[in-house]
Design a protein around this motif. Structure first.
Motif, PDB file in Angstrom:
ATOM      1  N   ARG A 140      34.139  45.849  39.125  1.00 39.48           N
ATOM      2  CA  ARG A 140      33.312  44.689  38.764  1.00 39.48           C
ATOM      3  C   ARG A 140      34.034  43.875  37.702  1.00 39.48           C
ATOM      4  N   SER A 141      33.598  42.646  37.554  1.00 42.02           N
ATOM      5  CA  SER A 141      34.302  41.745  36.644  1.00 42.02           C
ATOM      6  C   SER A 141      33.309  40.815  35.976  1.00 42.02           C
ATOM      7  N   TYR A 142      33.572  40.477  34.718  1.00 46.58           N
ATOM      8  CA  TYR A 142      32.741  39.468  34.057  1.00 46.58           C
ATOM      9  C   TYR A 142      33.278  38.060  34.293  1.00 46.58           C
ATOM     10  N   SER A 143      34.384  37.962  35.038  1.00 51.51           N
ATOM     11  CA  SER A 143      35.026  36.652  35.218  1.00 51.51           C
ATOM     12  C   SER A 143      34.099  35.654  35.886  1.00 51.51           C
ATOM     13  N   LYS A 144      33.512  36.062  37.002  1.00 53.93           N
ATOM     14  CA  LYS A 144      32.672  35.126  37.739  1.00 53.93           C
ATOM     15  C   LYS A 144      31.200  35.317  37.376  1.00 53.93           C
ATOM     16  N   THR A 145      30.869  36.496  36.860  1.00 54.26           N
ATOM     17  CA  THR A 145      29.493  36.774  36.431  1.00 54.26           C
ATOM     18  C   THR A 145      29.163  35.963  35.185  1.00 54.26           C
ATOM     19  N   TYR A 205      35.833  49.448  46.577  1.00 53.90           N
ATOM     20  CA  TYR A 205      34.814  48.424  46.797  1.00 53.90           C
ATOM     21  C   TYR A 205      34.846  47.410  45.658  1.00 53.90           C
ATOM     22  N   ASP A 206      35.256  46.204  45.979  1.00 55.85           N
ATOM     23  CA  ASP A 206      35.386  45.155  44.968  1.00 55.85           C
ATOM     24  C   ASP A 206      34.114  44.314  44.975  1.00 55.85           C
ATOM     25  N   ALA A 207      33.342  44.458  43.898  1.00 56.11           N
ATOM     26  CA  ALA A 207      32.057  43.746  43.805  1.00 56.11           C
ATOM     27  C   ALA A 207      32.132  42.654  42.730  1.00 56.11           C
ATOM     28  N   ALA A 208      33.287  42.007  42.637  1.00 56.33           N
ATOM     29  CA  ALA A 208      33.496  41.002  41.576  1.00 56.33           C
ATOM     30  C   ALA A 208      32.478  39.862  41.630  1.00 56.33           C
ATOM     31  N   TYR A 209      31.887  39.642  42.815  1.00 53.44           N
ATOM     32  CA  TYR A 209      30.959  38.509  42.958  1.00 53.44           C
ATOM     33  C   TYR A 209      29.505  38.943  43.136  1.00 53.44           C
ATOM     34  N   GLN A 210      29.189  40.189  42.758  1.00 51.47           N
ATOM     35  CA  GLN A 210      27.832  40.697  43.029  1.00 51.47           C
ATOM     36  C   GLN A 210      26.740  39.859  42.353  1.00 51.47           C
ATOM     37  N   VAL A 262      41.473  38.518  53.182  1.00 49.09           N
ATOM     38  CA  VAL A 262      40.980  39.172  51.964  1.00 49.09           C
ATOM     39  C   VAL A 262      41.798  38.763  50.733  1.00 49.09           C
ATOM     40  N   TYR A 263      41.223  39.016  49.569  1.00 50.69           N
ATOM     41  CA  TYR A 263      41.875  38.807  48.261  1.00 50.69           C
ATOM     42  C   TYR A 263      43.279  39.443  48.309  1.00 50.69           C
ATOM     43  N   PRO A 264      44.340  38.679  48.071  1.00 50.21           N
ATOM     44  CA  PRO A 264      45.701  39.149  48.355  1.00 50.21           C
ATOM     45  C   PRO A 264      46.209  40.324  47.500  1.00 50.21           C
ATOM     46  N   ILE A 314      38.650  35.176  29.001  1.00 47.86           N
ATOM     47  CA  ILE A 314      38.344  36.180  27.959  1.00 47.86           C
ATOM     48  C   ILE A 314      38.913  37.528  28.351  1.00 47.86           C
ATOM     49  N   ARG A 315      38.806  37.858  29.646  1.00 47.22           N
ATOM     50  CA  ARG A 315      39.327  39.066  30.260  1.00 47.22           C
ATOM     51  C   ARG A 315      38.501  40.317  29.940  1.00 47.22           C
ATOM     52  N   CYS A 316      37.613  40.644  30.824  1.00 44.82           N
ATOM     53  CA  CYS A 316      36.901  41.920  30.730  1.00 44.82           C
ATOM     54  C   CYS A 316      36.248  42.237  32.074  1.00 44.82           C
ATOM     55  N   ASN A 332      32.331  38.516  49.812  1.00 45.35           N
ATOM     56  CA  ASN A 332      33.745  38.460  50.128  1.00 45.35           C
ATOM     57  C   ASN A 332      34.446  37.217  49.566  1.00 45.35           C
ATOM     58  N   ASN A 333      35.601  37.476  49.001  1.00 48.81           N
ATOM     59  CA  ASN A 333      36.567  36.420  48.741  1.00 48.81           C
ATOM     60  C   ASN A 333      37.642  36.623  49.806  1.00 48.81           C
ATOM     61  N   PRO A 334      37.885  35.688  50.698  1.00 48.21           N
ATOM     62  CA  PRO A 334      37.545  34.264  50.619  1.00 48.21           C
ATOM     63  C   PRO A 334      36.358  33.791  51.461  1.00 48.21           C
ATOM     64  N   ASP A 380      40.658  44.907  31.479  1.00 49.51           N
ATOM     65  CA  ASP A 380      40.867  43.497  31.110  1.00 49.51           C
ATOM     66  C   ASP A 380      40.656  42.596  32.329  1.00 49.51           C
ATOM     67  N   GLY A 381      39.773  42.976  33.199  1.00 49.42           N
ATOM     68  CA  GLY A 381      39.487  42.185  34.408  1.00 49.42           C
ATOM     69  C   GLY A 381      39.824  43.004  35.631  1.00 49.42           C
ATOM     70  N   ALA A 382      39.221  42.614  36.747  1.00 50.78           N
ATOM     71  CA  ALA A 382      39.334  43.442  37.953  1.00 50.78           C
ATOM     72  C   ALA A 382      40.704  43.364  38.617  1.00 50.78           C
ATOM     73  N   LYS A 383      41.467  42.309  38.321  1.00 48.77           N
ATOM     74  CA  LYS A 383      42.751  42.188  39.002  1.00 48.77           C
ATOM     75  C   LYS A 383      43.661  43.375  38.675  1.00 48.77           C
ATOM     76  N   SER A 384      43.719  43.736  37.394  1.00 48.68           N
ATOM     77  CA  SER A 384      44.604  44.836  37.004  1.00 48.68           C
ATOM     78  C   SER A 384      44.244  46.117  37.749  1.00 48.68           C
TER      79      SER A 384
HETATM   80  N1  PLP Z   1      38.488  40.583  42.884  1.00 47.68           N
HETATM   81  C1  PLP Z   1      38.280  39.477  43.584  1.00 47.68           C
HETATM   82  C2  PLP Z   1      37.723  39.588  44.952  1.00 47.68           C
HETATM   83  C3  PLP Z   1      38.588  38.231  43.043  1.00 47.68           C
HETATM   84  O1  PLP Z   1      38.383  37.134  43.766  1.00 47.68           O
HETATM   85  C4  PLP Z   1      39.122  38.165  41.748  1.00 47.68           C
HETATM   86  C5  PLP Z   1      39.494  36.884  41.140  1.00 47.68           C
HETATM   87  O2  PLP Z   1      39.513  35.836  41.696  1.00 47.68           O
HETATM   88  C6  PLP Z   1      39.346  39.349  41.072  1.00 47.68           C
HETATM   89  C7  PLP Z   1      39.012  40.547  41.662  1.00 47.68           C
HETATM   90  C8  PLP Z   1      39.988  39.368  39.725  1.00 47.68           C
HETATM   91  O3  PLP Z   1      39.144  38.978  38.728  1.00 47.68           O
HETATM   92  P1  PLP Z   1      39.468  39.199  37.214  1.00 47.68           P
HETATM   93  O4  PLP Z   1      40.792  39.836  37.058  1.00 47.68           O
HETATM   94  O5  PLP Z   1      39.416  37.846  36.595  1.00 47.68           O
HETATM   95  O6  PLP Z   1      38.356  40.090  36.740  1.00 47.68           O
END
Ligand code: PLP
Length: 412
Positions: free
Chosen positions: A245-250, A214-219, A131-133, A256-258, A186-188, A106-110
């Protein structure tokens, strides 16, 4: 008597964005007429693409009749999406990831927060800084970080990424690292890592039996061909790395969460008795126990972004935001700021002028231009003296924010 997990009491401060909201609220209380523009939190603003909307309408209609209704789905995700991911995100790039190595979530955060459950509490965690906290806080909750002294956790290896080293993390000498979190783009900081640099981390992990998350949420924001979109482009990575990976930013799916996590079947880790254990099997067991799958409707929406229309539409969305990134970068440079990122990522990272702290600059810009950024120190000690701007606003908001910042700077 029920006792709490005391590790939660060790967590520092509030969540960064709650802190920002509190300060913006205080500003608004004394400046009720001011219209604040936020270039702070990394949430998207543009509507979902037509392909995803159409797929969700269709999936909802299926749910409305008994012949096509679906209840619980597979914990690992539906095959239609896992196969679409394999056929679009990996095989065309020569990466041998198979559908059953992909776990839909349901998204990369979980998953970036939960994955550490698979590890021993004795493992030494290394983080690029800032880095992403979520990576740090989830390890604090698990009791893996030691004590907090002078802004740092005693048992965490911080790998500074600053202007001084060109934001390229260096492998620290003489410090053991068992688990390494890397996030690229990288975030941030909005910076990226080239193949050669990423190879060094994979080589380190293979030589030391370490694990890379390896977090590629922004690939999706990478345009430069020498920048890997997946860690599995690097030889050996399938034996030492998990990718998120995440569809959030893609695709604008923050509401929606995926997303998905890849755990190759070749990836094993040691147990105390020296046996090799498949991380894929452990995660599968964990998910079957604690997760009941991402929603069918979300998964159909995600599948739709791999259609030819969907691919084009999400490319347009990414280009929309990247126009903001380029404008932020160009304007800040013209104004004489030192800025980074923003070329293969939707974030621009600014060095604060005049040695201001992150929060000092945040306050000055809030009061002077009514624009919100994110204080870099909220992402780790090496973020002090920087602030982050996001490209996820609308064009109108971004342009207006830049006009205000320009006026504010010229006034001073
Ligand atoms: N990973 C990084 C680096 C992020 O910046 C974010 C969201 O800002 C996420 C993961 C989490 O994304 P989501 O849970 O919306 O897929």
């Amino acid at each position: 008597m029920a006792l709490i997990n005391e590790n939660f009491l060790k967590l520092q401060n509030n969540y960064l964005f709650a802190d920002i909201a509190k300060r913006v609220k205080a500003f608004k209380a004394t400046h009720p007429e001011a219209e604040v523009i936020s270039l702070g939190i990394g949430d998207v603003t543009q509507p979902l693409c037509p392909a995803a909307i159409e797929a969700m309408h269709k999936a909802t209609d299926e749910m409305a009749v008994s012949s096509s209704f679906r209840g619980y789905g597979p914990e690992q995700g539906y095959d239609f999406l896992r196969e679409a991911i394999r056929d679009n995100d990996f095989h065309p790039y020569g990466i041998r990831i198979e559908a059953d190595e992909i776990f839909i979530n349901d998204g990369a955060k979980s998953d970036t927060g939960n994955i550490q459950e698979l590890l021993s509490t004795d493992d030494v965690v290394a983080l690029t800084d800032p880095v992403y906290p979520v990576y740090l806080d989830s390890n604090v909750m698990a009791g893996r970080t030691g004590v907090f002294q002078q802004g740092r956790w005693s048992d965490v290896v911080y790998i500074p990424c600053t202007a001084e080293n060109g934001f390229v993390p260096q492998i620290p000498e003489g410090r053991e690292m068992d688990v390494i979190y890397l996030c690229y783009p990288n975030n941030p900081t909005g910076t990226v890592l080239c193949r050669e640099e990423l190879q060094k981390w994979v080589d380190y992990a293979l030589a030391n039996d370490a694990l890379i998350f390896y977090d590629a949420a922004y690939q999706a924001y990478i345009t430069d061909l020498n920048i890997p979109r997946s860690i599995y482009e690097i030889p050996g990575a399938q034996k030492c790395a998990v990718e998120f990976r995440s569809y959030s930013k893609t695709a604008g799916f923050t509401g929606i969460r995926c997303g998905y996590t890849v755990i190759p079947k070749d990836l094993t880790m040691a147990s105390r008795d020296g046996a090799r254990v498949s991380l894929h099997s452990l995660w599968n067991r964990r998910q079957c126990t604690k997760f009941n799958g991402a929603s069918y409707i979300s998964q159909r929406a995600a599948e739709a972004i791999y259609s030819s229309a969907g691919k084009l539409q999400i490319q347009q969305m990414v280009s929309y935001y990247m126009r903001n990134a380029h404008k932020l970068l160009a304007t800040f440079k013209e104004l004489g700021f030192e800025v980074y990122g923003g070329e293969n990522a939707p974030y621009v990272w600014m060095k604060t002028p005049d040695s201001l702290t992150s929060w000092q600059f945040f306050e000055q810009m809030l009061y002077g231009a009514h624009v919100v950024c994110t204080p870099g120190v909220g992402f780790g000690p090496s973020g002090e003296g920087y602030v982050r701007f996001t490209a996820f606003g609308s064009h109108e908001q971004t342009d207006e924010a830049l006009r205000r910042i320009e006026k504010w700077i010229n006034r001073n």
